[in-house]
Scaffold this active site. Structure first.
Site, mmCIF file in Angstrom:
data_model
loop_
_atom_site.group_PDB
_atom_site.id
_atom_site.type_symbol
_atom_site.label_atom_id
_atom_site.label_comp_id
_atom_site.label_asym_id
_atom_site.label_seq_id
_atom_site.Cartn_x
_atom_site.Cartn_y
_atom_site.Cartn_z
ATOM 1 N N ARG A 126 0.869 -1.173 0.000
ATOM 2 C CA ARG A 126 0.000 0.000 0.000
ATOM 3 C C ARG A 126 0.907 1.224 0.000
ATOM 4 O O ARG A 126 2.033 1.179 0.507
ATOM 5 C CB ARG A 126 -0.877 0.034 1.257
ATOM 6 C CG ARG A 126 -1.813 -1.160 1.406
ATOM 7 C CD ARG A 126 -2.552 -1.073 2.737
ATOM 8 N NE ARG A 126 -3.480 -2.187 2.906
ATOM 9 C CZ ARG A 126 -3.176 -3.354 3.463
ATOM 10 N NH1 ARG A 126 -1.932 -3.570 3.893
ATOM 11 N NH2 ARG A 126 -4.078 -4.312 3.597
ATOM 12 N N LYS A 146 -2.970 -2.508 10.145
ATOM 13 C CA LYS A 146 -4.306 -3.017 10.466
ATOM 14 C C LYS A 146 -4.263 -4.167 11.466
ATOM 15 O O LYS A 146 -4.978 -5.162 11.354
ATOM 16 C CB LYS A 146 -5.032 -3.443 9.182
ATOM 17 C CG LYS A 146 -5.213 -2.297 8.200
ATOM 18 C CD LYS A 146 -6.091 -2.663 7.035
ATOM 19 C CE LYS A 146 -6.297 -1.449 6.126
ATOM 20 N NZ LYS A 146 -7.203 -1.713 5.015
ATOM 21 N N HIS A 178 -4.729 2.455 -4.930
ATOM 22 C CA HIS A 178 -4.585 0.995 -4.956
ATOM 23 C C HIS A 178 -4.305 0.433 -6.355
ATOM 24 O O HIS A 178 -4.276 -0.783 -6.535
ATOM 25 C CB HIS A 178 -5.861 0.341 -4.409
ATOM 26 C CG HIS A 178 -5.743 -0.033 -2.959
ATOM 27 N ND1 HIS A 178 -5.207 0.815 -2.018
ATOM 28 C CD2 HIS A 178 -6.092 -1.158 -2.281
ATOM 29 C CE1 HIS A 178 -5.239 0.228 -0.836
ATOM 30 N NE2 HIS A 178 -5.757 -0.972 -0.964
ATOM 31 N N ARG A 183 -1.281 -1.916 -6.448
ATOM 32 C CA ARG A 183 -1.563 -3.117 -5.644
ATOM 33 C C ARG A 183 -2.478 -4.058 -6.424
ATOM 34 O O ARG A 183 -2.287 -5.275 -6.437
ATOM 35 C CB ARG A 183 -2.212 -2.680 -4.328
ATOM 36 C CG ARG A 183 -2.405 -3.783 -3.290
ATOM 37 C CD ARG A 183 -2.747 -3.120 -1.962
ATOM 38 N NE ARG A 183 -3.337 -3.998 -0.987
ATOM 39 C CZ ARG A 183 -2.657 -4.767 -0.139
ATOM 40 N NH1 ARG A 183 -1.340 -4.775 -0.187
ATOM 41 N NH2 ARG A 183 -3.268 -5.518 0.756
ATOM 42 N N HIS A 240 -4.055 -10.157 3.633
ATOM 43 C CA HIS A 240 -5.496 -10.276 3.814
ATOM 44 C C HIS A 240 -5.832 -11.460 4.710
ATOM 45 O O HIS A 240 -5.270 -12.543 4.559
ATOM 46 C CB HIS A 240 -6.189 -10.483 2.463
ATOM 47 C CG HIS A 240 -6.160 -9.277 1.593
ATOM 48 N ND1 HIS A 240 -6.360 -9.326 0.233
ATOM 49 C CD2 HIS A 240 -5.947 -7.966 1.877
ATOM 50 C CE1 HIS A 240 -6.275 -8.107 -0.276
ATOM 51 N NE2 HIS A 240 -6.023 -7.277 0.713
ATOM 52 N N TYR A 267 -9.532 -8.006 -5.806
ATOM 53 C CA TYR A 267 -8.381 -7.533 -6.574
ATOM 54 C C TYR A 267 -8.171 -8.342 -7.850
ATOM 55 O O TYR A 267 -7.550 -7.880 -8.792
ATOM 56 C CB TYR A 267 -7.102 -7.624 -5.737
ATOM 57 C CG TYR A 267 -7.002 -6.600 -4.646
ATOM 58 C CD1 TYR A 267 -6.397 -5.376 -4.872
ATOM 59 C CD2 TYR A 267 -7.520 -6.855 -3.392
ATOM 60 C CE1 TYR A 267 -6.299 -4.433 -3.872
ATOM 61 C CE2 TYR A 267 -7.423 -5.913 -2.371
ATOM 62 C CZ TYR A 267 -6.820 -4.711 -2.629
ATOM 63 O OH TYR A 267 -6.720 -3.778 -1.629
#
Length: 273
Positions: free
Chosen positions: A134, A156, A221, A224, A247, A256
């Site tokens: 990111r 995160k 994004h 990515r 993830h 994605y």
């Protein structure tokens, strides 16, 4: 940014939850806006429903409204008003990614950045596209990481190891030598601090404009997503990709890897029926 004592306590709460800096900023901003809307009125379910209606009437995108409501709900739970939270808007799933940057766009951006002397952004784009990072994680890419060929990213509430391909390591080392960067963060702003997400995004949009590439394809994004699509086309391993991207859910990773409408059309045309 200065907040009231109440919001300062909320900021400490968000920090203790180890939320990313950008997430904390969004949550604090939306909590402040909600409190300004209330003025001196008591927090109630009805007030929050009315606030939700107000956001929708402003013509904002449902995804934007959902982000703001999620932030407000977070504050309400913290403040002891969990029973006053509201449901977010249901969004129709859009599996086809028709406004994403293509490999051709990426190559054009790289070539133009190099030709126009913007070596920093050439290396940034290479880093994003070859690792799936990111933009906010670029500050973790250091001189020491380039030496080791890998580094850890904490984001995160999760930690993952990012590996740097040999061709990228060569680019990063060359960039560091040319700019006398001997330690610490590689990509820096004008004041020597880690380059900001906005600075990167603004330059990417500028490069895209100069090449006639639609701005909508060059969002935070884009690289990515390009990494994910390219990885899946070559290796077809969703589990590995989810691990690389950090993830916890395969469903998130699938977003994605969804094909564009044109790609799906080509596949249908090749059916021997």
């Amino acid at each position: 940014m200065k907040y009231t004592k109440e919001l300062q306590k909320y900021e400490e709460y968000l920090l203790a939850k180890e939320l990313a800096k950008r997430t904390r900023e969004i949550y604090l901003t939306q909590a402040e806006k909600f409190l300004e809307y209330l003025k001196d009125r008591t927090i109630t379910k009805e007030e929050n429903i009315a606030y939700k209606k107000l956001l929708l009437e402003k013509g904002k995108k449902p995804s934007t409204v959902n982000l703001e409501l999620t932030a407000v709900n977070s504050y309400l739970k913290y403040a002891g008003y969990a029973d006053c939270t509201v449901k977010i808007q249901k969004l129709q799933r859009r599996p086809l990614q028709d406004n994403m940057m293509t490999a051709e766009d990426y190559k054009k951006l790289l070539a133009w950045a190099k030709e126009s002397g913007r070596e920093k952004y050439y290396c940034i784009m290479r880093t994003l596209a070859l690792t799936g990072l990111r933009i906010s994680e670029l500050s973790d890419c250091t001189v020491e990481a380039a030496e080791k060929g890998k580094f850890l990213v904490y984001n995160k509430g999760k930690c993952r190891e990012v590996y740097l391909p040999e061709k990228l390591v060569a680019d990063l080392k060359a960039y560091c030598r040319q700019n006398a960067i001997t330690e610490g963060v590689i990509f820096r702003g004008s004041r020597g601090k880690p380059i900001s997400r906005n600075a990167v995004y603004n330059m990417l949009v500028k490069l895209a404009d100069e090449l006639g590439i639609p701005q909508g394809r060059v969002h935070p994004h884009s690289f990515r997503h390009l990494f994910a699509v390219t990885y899946m086309q070559q290796y077809s391993n969703l589990f590995d990709l989810a691990d690389i991207l950090g993830h916890s859910s395969l469903e998130i990773t699938r977003i994605y890897t969804a094909v564009t409408g044109e790609e799906r059309r080509k596949k249908l045309n090749k059916l021997d029926l």
